[in-house]
Design a protein around this motif. Structure first.
Motif, PDB file in Angstrom:
ATOM      1  N   VAL A 401       0.863  -1.177   0.000  1.00 22.55           N
ATOM      2  CA  VAL A 401       0.000   0.000   0.000  1.00 22.55           C
ATOM      3  C   VAL A 401       0.903   1.232   0.000  1.00 22.55           C
ATOM      4  O   VAL A 401       1.793   1.350   0.838  1.00 22.55           O
ATOM      5  CB  VAL A 401      -0.910   0.040   1.246  1.00 22.55           C
ATOM      6  N   VAL A 402       0.707   2.132  -0.948  1.00 21.76           N
ATOM      7  CA  VAL A 402       1.482   3.367  -1.018  1.00 21.76           C
ATOM      8  C   VAL A 402       0.565   4.506  -0.612  1.00 21.76           C
ATOM      9  O   VAL A 402      -0.474   4.717  -1.233  1.00 21.76           O
ATOM     10  CB  VAL A 402       2.007   3.618  -2.442  1.00 21.76           C
ATOM     11  N   ASP A 403       0.932   5.222   0.444  1.00 19.97           N
ATOM     12  CA  ASP A 403       0.039   6.270   0.948  1.00 19.97           C
ATOM     13  C   ASP A 403       0.533   7.658   0.582  1.00 19.97           C
ATOM     14  O   ASP A 403       1.708   7.970   0.760  1.00 19.97           O
ATOM     15  CB  ASP A 403      -0.089   6.159   2.472  1.00 19.97           C
ATOM     16  N   GLU A 404      -0.375   8.487   0.095  1.00 23.58           N
ATOM     17  CA  GLU A 404      -0.134   9.927  -0.019  1.00 23.58           C
ATOM     18  C   GLU A 404       1.152  10.296  -0.721  1.00 23.58           C
ATOM     19  O   GLU A 404       1.967  11.035  -0.199  1.00 23.58           O
ATOM     20  CB  GLU A 404      -0.088  10.575   1.371  1.00 23.58           C
ATOM     21  N   GLN A 405       1.386   9.756  -1.882  1.00 22.42           N
ATOM     22  CA  GLN A 405       2.618  10.110  -2.559  1.00 22.42           C
ATOM     23  C   GLN A 405       2.281  10.738  -3.900  1.00 22.42           C
ATOM     24  O   GLN A 405       1.975  10.054  -4.842  1.00 22.42           O
ATOM     25  CB  GLN A 405       3.485   8.863  -2.734  1.00 22.42           C
ATOM     26  N   HIS A 406       2.371  12.070  -3.964  1.00 22.21           N
ATOM     27  CA  HIS A 406       1.986  12.738  -5.206  1.00 22.21           C
ATOM     28  C   HIS A 406       2.937  12.405  -6.328  1.00 22.21           C
ATOM     29  O   HIS A 406       2.574  12.324  -7.460  1.00 22.21           O
ATOM     30  CB  HIS A 406       2.013  14.252  -5.100  1.00 22.21           C
ATOM     31  N   ARG A 407       4.189  12.307  -5.968  1.00 22.12           N
ATOM     32  CA  ARG A 407       5.153  12.207  -7.046  1.00 22.12           C
ATOM     33  C   ARG A 407       5.639  10.789  -7.220  1.00 22.12           C
ATOM     34  O   ARG A 407       6.793  10.533  -7.485  1.00 22.12           O
ATOM     35  CB  ARG A 407       6.321  13.142  -6.772  1.00 22.12           C
ATOM     36  N   PHE A 408       4.741   9.883  -7.026  1.00 19.04           N
ATOM     37  CA  PHE A 408       5.096   8.492  -7.140  1.00 19.04           C
ATOM     38  C   PHE A 408       4.674   8.047  -8.521  1.00 19.04           C
ATOM     39  O   PHE A 408       3.529   7.697  -8.752  1.00 19.04           O
ATOM     40  CB  PHE A 408       4.372   7.712  -6.054  1.00 19.04           C
ATOM     41  N   GLY A 409       5.596   8.103  -9.452  1.00 21.39           N
ATOM     42  CA  GLY A 409       5.245   7.946 -10.860  1.00 21.39           C
ATOM     43  C   GLY A 409       5.153   6.513 -11.316  1.00 21.39           C
ATOM     44  O   GLY A 409       5.364   5.572 -10.563  1.00 21.39           O
ATOM     45  N   VAL A 410       4.811   6.399 -12.599  1.00 25.66           N
ATOM     46  CA  VAL A 410       4.643   5.088 -13.216  1.00 25.66           C
ATOM     47  C   VAL A 410       5.875   4.208 -13.007  1.00 25.66           C
ATOM     48  O   VAL A 410       5.776   3.032 -12.678  1.00 25.66           O
ATOM     49  CB  VAL A 410       4.369   5.267 -14.721  1.00 25.66           C
ATOM     50  N   GLY A 420       9.957 -10.255  -9.243  1.00 24.80           N
ATOM     51  CA  GLY A 420       9.758 -11.614  -8.725  1.00 24.80           C
ATOM     52  C   GLY A 420       8.754 -12.391  -9.562  1.00 24.80           C
ATOM     53  O   GLY A 420       8.057 -11.831 -10.401  1.00 24.80           O
ATOM     54  N   GLU A 421       8.697 -13.686  -9.302  1.00 31.57           N
ATOM     55  CA  GLU A 421       7.763 -14.576  -9.982  1.00 31.57           C
ATOM     56  C   GLU A 421       6.346 -14.030  -9.896  1.00 31.57           C
ATOM     57  O   GLU A 421       5.692 -13.768 -10.875  1.00 31.57           O
ATOM     58  CB  GLU A 421       7.818 -15.950  -9.305  1.00 31.57           C
ATOM     59  N   ARG A 422       5.920 -13.848  -8.629  1.00 33.40           N
ATOM     60  CA  ARG A 422       4.557 -13.373  -8.428  1.00 33.40           C
ATOM     61  C   ARG A 422       4.597 -11.947  -7.894  1.00 33.40           C
ATOM     62  O   ARG A 422       5.225 -11.673  -6.881  1.00 33.40           O
ATOM     63  CB  ARG A 422       3.838 -14.279  -7.447  1.00 33.40           C
ATOM     64  N   ALA A 423       3.912 -11.072  -8.596  1.00 31.99           N
ATOM     65  CA  ALA A 423       3.923  -9.669  -8.190  1.00 31.99           C
ATOM     66  C   ALA A 423       3.008  -9.476  -6.996  1.00 31.99           C
ATOM     67  O   ALA A 423       1.968 -10.114  -6.908  1.00 31.99           O
ATOM     68  CB  ALA A 423       3.451  -8.804  -9.349  1.00 31.99           C
ATOM     69  N   PRO A 424       3.376  -8.579  -6.059  1.00 30.98           N
ATOM     70  CA  PRO A 424       2.420  -8.250  -4.998  1.00 30.98           C
ATOM     71  C   PRO A 424       1.272  -7.414  -5.563  1.00 30.98           C
ATOM     72  O   PRO A 424       1.419  -6.770  -6.592  1.00 30.98           O
ATOM     73  CB  PRO A 424       3.260  -7.434  -4.019  1.00 30.98           C
ATOM     74  N   HIS A 425       0.156  -7.469  -4.898  1.00 32.88           N
ATOM     75  CA  HIS A 425      -0.934  -6.559  -5.250  1.00 32.88           C
ATOM     76  C   HIS A 425      -0.525  -5.152  -4.840  1.00 32.88           C
ATOM     77  O   HIS A 425       0.234  -4.980  -3.892  1.00 32.88           O
ATOM     78  CB  HIS A 425      -2.213  -6.975  -4.533  1.00 32.88           C
ATOM     79  N   LEU A 426      -1.040  -4.164  -5.566  1.00 36.20           N
ATOM     80  CA  LEU A 426      -0.624  -2.788  -5.294  1.00 36.20           C
ATOM     81  C   LEU A 426      -1.836  -1.879  -5.102  1.00 36.20           C
ATOM     82  O   LEU A 426      -2.751  -1.840  -5.922  1.00 36.20           O
ATOM     83  CB  LEU A 426       0.220  -2.264  -6.461  1.00 36.20           C
ATOM     84  N   LEU A 427      -1.814  -1.169  -3.998  1.00 34.87           N
ATOM     85  CA  LEU A 427      -2.885  -0.207  -3.708  1.00 34.87           C
ATOM     86  C   LEU A 427      -2.234   1.147  -3.448  1.00 34.87           C
ATOM     87  O   LEU A 427      -1.382   1.274  -2.581  1.00 34.87           O
ATOM     88  CB  LEU A 427      -3.650  -0.667  -2.456  1.00 34.87           C
ATOM     89  N   VAL A 428      -2.604   2.155  -4.231  1.00 32.47           N
ATOM     90  CA  VAL A 428      -2.053   3.495  -4.053  1.00 32.47           C
ATOM     91  C   VAL A 428      -3.164   4.376  -3.503  1.00 32.47           C
ATOM     92  O   VAL A 428      -4.284   4.346  -4.007  1.00 32.47           O
ATOM     93  CB  VAL A 428      -1.552   4.070  -5.403  1.00 32.47           C
ATOM     94  N   MET A 429      -2.853   5.142  -2.474  1.00 35.18           N
ATOM     95  CA  MET A 429      -3.880   6.022  -1.905  1.00 35.18           C
ATOM     96  C   MET A 429      -3.427   7.473  -2.014  1.00 35.18           C
ATOM     97  O   MET A 429      -2.282   7.785  -1.706  1.00 35.18           O
ATOM     98  CB  MET A 429      -4.093   5.697  -0.434  1.00 35.18           C
ATOM     99  N   THR A 430      -4.321   8.319  -2.435  1.00 36.33           N
ATOM    100  CA  THR A 430      -3.948   9.724  -2.501  1.00 36.33           C
ATOM    101  C   THR A 430      -5.120  10.623  -2.161  1.00 36.33           C
ATOM    102  O   THR A 430      -6.270  10.310  -2.461  1.00 36.33           O
ATOM    103  CB  THR A 430      -3.406  10.101  -3.886  1.00 36.33           C
ATOM    104  N   ALA A 431      -4.801  11.738  -1.511  1.00 42.98           N
ATOM    105  CA  ALA A 431      -5.821  12.737  -1.221  1.00 42.98           C
ATOM    106  C   ALA A 431      -5.756  13.846  -2.250  1.00 42.98           C
ATOM    107  O   ALA A 431      -6.607  14.722  -2.284  1.00 42.98           O
ATOM    108  CB  ALA A 431      -5.616  13.322   0.168  1.00 42.98           C
ATOM    109  N   THR A 432      -4.729  13.818  -3.092  1.00 39.49           N
ATOM    110  CA  THR A 432      -4.641  14.836  -4.120  1.00 39.49           C
ATOM    111  C   THR A 432      -5.747  14.584  -5.123  1.00 39.49           C
ATOM    112  O   THR A 432      -5.783  13.534  -5.735  1.00 39.49           O
ATOM    113  CB  THR A 432      -3.296  14.759  -4.847  1.00 39.49           C
ATOM    114  N   PRO A 433      -6.646  15.524  -5.261  1.00 40.57           N
ATOM    115  CA  PRO A 433      -7.738  15.286  -6.198  1.00 40.57           C
ATOM    116  C   PRO A 433      -7.163  15.194  -7.604  1.00 40.57           C
ATOM    117  O   PRO A 433      -6.274  15.949  -7.968  1.00 40.57           O
ATOM    118  CB  PRO A 433      -8.615  16.522  -6.047  1.00 40.57           C
ATOM    119  N   ILE A 434      -7.658  14.271  -8.346  1.00 40.88           N
ATOM    120  CA  ILE A 434      -7.077  14.030  -9.647  1.00 40.88           C
ATOM    121  C   ILE A 434      -8.106  14.312 -10.728  1.00 40.88           C
ATOM    122  O   ILE A 434      -9.104  13.624 -10.840  1.00 40.88           O
ATOM    123  CB  ILE A 434      -6.618  12.569  -9.749  1.00 40.88           C
ATOM    124  N   PRO A 435      -7.853  15.348 -11.516  1.00 43.43           N
ATOM    125  CA  PRO A 435      -8.779  15.600 -12.628  1.00 43.43           C
ATOM    126  C   PRO A 435      -8.747  14.403 -13.581  1.00 43.43           C
ATOM    127  O   PRO A 435      -7.767  13.665 -13.627  1.00 43.43           O
ATOM    128  CB  PRO A 435      -8.210  16.843 -13.304  1.00 43.43           C
TER     129      PRO A 435
END
Ligand code: ADP
Ligand code: MG
Length: 727
Positions: A401-410, A420-435
């Motif tokens: 889980v990645v929290d509140e990271q505006h500049r966390f790019g692709v 790795g063989e099996r990728a972890p699931h990824l959840l990104v959370m942001t409060a920056t409103p995104i148009p």
């Protein structure tokens, strides 16, 4: 069949334009091939019949203007030998600019009153008047023959717009029509000219319509390139295997739900269902949860983490700062209660552990934490990106889980998903409103869920702009108001743009020049925490308990200050933007932002989200010296005028558009995205996204569409990073 002189987009420039010009184009503008040059688009066109408005020029700009010589005076220089020629040029609308030439030799014959010419140079100031010192110029008759428009290029000192124009014309004369990467079907459906025509017309338009069609076509290439790159990424990401984590009835997650002190909002429930389904899949989740400050993202993330722990795997929660990581660990432990006390007295039977990995841990504590992660004892590991990415081995990491990271790019997200063989699931959370357009591009590799409502019982934050420059008395009233808040048992933040102390560099000073209004020479330095705190303590806030928080404090001190504030032992926290994200002290009800105009819009929105998180009304006071009527004030008024983060994000995009002054900030960007705008091209971006999805579904990897593949590859990482900053 190719003739001997034919060139294509990959041809080095030296053949068509000669060595001297090719060297200049390479060294000054980074243009090496014919393709580079034809994609160095005019920044603007000057109607041959109209002079350029020169009223709005700004100091320090490198500009190119079409103007008329009004008056010429020649005199001896006072201090040294030689002559000085003063040429006044006009835009015919009452604005004039002085051009000074030293030792003008033969210029007197050319620069005569009435001459219309392009002038190019840096805007400087002399005795309160703007001028161009020794500008380059080109009489109009000599430029581009009799075409109706003169193309003005992003130029460089020593290689002017008209020199670039000349090279472009030489190249276009020789260029074979390039193979068009856009499938004919799309071109027809969207009425777009072919690539060769578009490239010619963007440089040498005969009409406005010509230019518009050409530009639209080239915008399409960029939009499609971005969307194809993202579609390829999504396709390869979802095809990877991942461990499935179905819901476990009677597990930790259910036990947690049973002890929640409040009911979840409808949004929290709905997003929770989406995530639960993703986690149960054998392909990795790639999901972004967007929810305004205070929307309750933490609980959503925690429930996801527990589902993974229920399946015998681990979850990592990454925070942008140590302060935030520590606070997350604390609040997760509080939320979980006995469910986080595995192996402790009073711990629940199926309990897990929440382990904090922090830079401020002692070597011994750190070893213990690392061991807990490695052994799998810690179901949840909390830390900063750096810490977790560098050194943690997990027994089996199932979710990040990645929290509140505006500049966390692709790219960072890619790195996180790992090899790795099996990728972890990824959840990104942001409060920056995104148009919408940003969601489709910068976060285009993610599925997006939104939490649109705030949990009930919250009071809205009231935001007021305090024009300290015009109304100094208001500032006194601000401090009085703060004393009243504290007297009522509440706590307050005072935020400054800078740490101060002025020994080291200002690590927390917003690094985006757009945000800080760099370039205007006479501005005083922004207010600093280390200067402001003692002044407040001796002055208007004397007698209150003040604390200081900024990024230069050692991590354990930061943590101690936050704890003290949390515990109510500090009344007023004077801080930098370290309080921007995620910090949650419900008893804090007021925030004063000093030099508020030095912050970005979204940043201010984030900041004020720190107050009014409890059940008392929050107030945010934006103090500024910026005079009424300036863009800076407009931006602050926008923040005061709405609490809707999405609306603010849109206004931010709009106000940040560069001014339309000719030649402003001329610079040659290397490749990739030059024309695409998140604000103006929403429709094209949306359509390109649909085409891209269909194309990639039909031809994964785009093996049958090498031209399209090249478009996608042309959107290099560097450009995307820049794009992200702009967003
Ligand atoms: P953010 O989305 O900004 O990360 P948090 O997760 O920190 O928000 O939640 C903000 C506050 O709201 C916390 O104090 C949290 O306990 C509370 N909260 C979260 N969900 C609810 C809810 N459904 N009802 C009431 N309060 C809630
Ligand atoms: Mg949060």
């Amino acid at each position: 069949m190719r003739t001997a002189t034919a060139v294509d987009l990959d041809t080095p420039l030296v053949g068509p334009v000669g060595k001297k010009a090719a060297d200049a184009l390479a060294s000054k503008l980074g243009l090496h091939t014919v393709g580079d040059l034809v994609r160095h688009y005019p920044r603007r066109y000057v109607d041959r019949g109209k002079l350029t408005e020169i009223g709005g020029l700004e100091l320090g700009e490198h500009v190119t203007v079409l103007a008329q010589v009004e008056k010429v005076t020649l005199r001896d220089m006072r201090a040294r030998r030689g002559k000085l020629m003063q040429v006044v040029i006009t835009d015919g609308r009452g604005h004039r600019l002085d051009c000074t030439f030293f030792n003008p030799y033969k210029l007197q014959k050319v620069l005569v009153p009435g001459l219309r010419a392009l002038f190019s140079g840096q805007v400087t100031r002399f005795r309160d008047k703007l001028q161009l010192t020794h500008p380059e110029f080109e009489p109009l008759e000599e430029s581009e023959g009799i075409r109706p428009f003169v193309s003005i290029y992003p130029a460089a000192q020593g290689f002017d717009s008209w020199q670039i124009a000349r090279c472009v014309r030489q190249v276009l004369d020789l260029l074979d029509d390039p193979t068009d990467p856009l499938p004919i079907g799309i071109r027809r459906a969207e009425s777009l000219p072919n690539l060769g025509r578009a490239l010619r017309r963007i440089h040498l338009p005969d009409t406005e319509a010509d230019h518009f069609a050409a530009r639209t076509r080239l915008v399409w290439d960029e939009a499609l390139g971005v969307q194809l790159a993202l579609a390829l990424r999504r396709a390869s990401a979802v095809q990877r295997p991942a461990a499935a984590n179905p819901r476990v009835p009677g597990g930790l997650r259910d036990a947690f739900d049973a002890r929640l002190p409040y009911t979840l909002t409808a949004g929290q429930v709905a997003v929770g269902e989406e995530i639960a389904a993703d986690l149960a899949s054998e392909h990795p989740m790639n999901r972004l949860v967007q929810g305004d400050v205070g929307a309750g993202k933490t609980v959503v993330a925690l429930r996801a983490m527990l589902q993974v722990v229920d399946n015998g795997r681990q979850a990592a929660l990454l925070a942008p700062t140590e302060v935030l990581a520590a606070q997350h660990a604390r609040s997760l432990r509080t939320l979980l209660g006995p469910l986080a006390q595995a192996g402790e007295l009073g711990g629940a039977e199926q309990a897990t552990r929440v382990t904090l990995l922090s830079g401020s841990l002692t070597a011994r504590a750190k070893r213990k934490a690392l061991l807990e992660a490695q052994s799998g004892e810690a179901g949840i590991v909390v830390g900063t990106h750096a810490l977790i990415q560098e050194r943690v081995g997990f027994a089996e990491l199932g979710l990040v889980v990645v929290d509140e990271q505006h500049r966390f790019g692709v790219e960072q997200r890619d790195a996180l998903r790992g090899r790795g063989e099996r990728a972890p699931h990824l959840l990104v959370m942001t409060a920056t409103p995104i148009p919408r357009t940003v969601a489709m591009t910068v976060y285009g590799d993610l599925e997006v869920s939104a939490l649109r409502e705030l949990p009930g019982g919250r009071f809205p934050i009231k935001t007021t702009v305090v024009p300290a420059g015009e109304k100094p008395a208001w500032l006194e009233r601000v401090w009085q108001r703060i004393r009243e808040e504290v007297a009522a048992g509440h706590q307050v933040y005072v935020v400054c743009p800078r740490v101060g102390g002025d020994t080291g560099k200002d690590d927390e000073f917003p690094d985006d020049p757009d945000e800080v209004g760099a370039g205007s020479e006479e501005r005083r330095a922004p207010l600093a925490v280390l200067d402001t705190a003692p002044k407040l303590a001796e002055g208007p806030l004397a007698g209150l308990r003040l604390g200081v928080l900024h990024g230069r404090l050692p991590p354990d001190e930061k943590d101690a200050v936050m704890r003290a504030f949390d515990a109510g032992e500090i009344d007023v926290l004077v801080a930098t933007t370290v309080v921007e994200v995620g910090v949650d002290v419900p008893n804090a009800t007021a925030m004063v932002v000093l030099d508020a105009d030095r912050f970005g819009l979204s940043q201010l929105h984030q900041l004020r989200g720190r107050v009014g998180r409890g059940s008392a009304a929050g107030v945010c006071l934006l103090v500024t010296d910026a005079p009424a009527g300036t863009t800076a004030r407009e931006r602050l008024d926008a923040v005061a005028g709405t609490t809707d983060g999405f609306e603010l994000a849109r206004i931010d995009l709009e106000l940040r558009r560069e001014g339309d002054v000719l030649g402003a900030l001329q610079s040659g960007r290397r490749s990739g995205l030059k024309l695409l705008s998140l604000l103006r091209h929403e429709k094209i971006i949306a359509k390109a996204r649909e085409y891209a999805a269909a194309l990639v579904e039909d031809d994964p990897g785009l093996a049958r569409h090498p031209g399209l593949r090249a478009l996608a590859d042309a959107v290099v990482a560097e450009d995307r990073a820049e794009y992200l900053e702009k967003a």
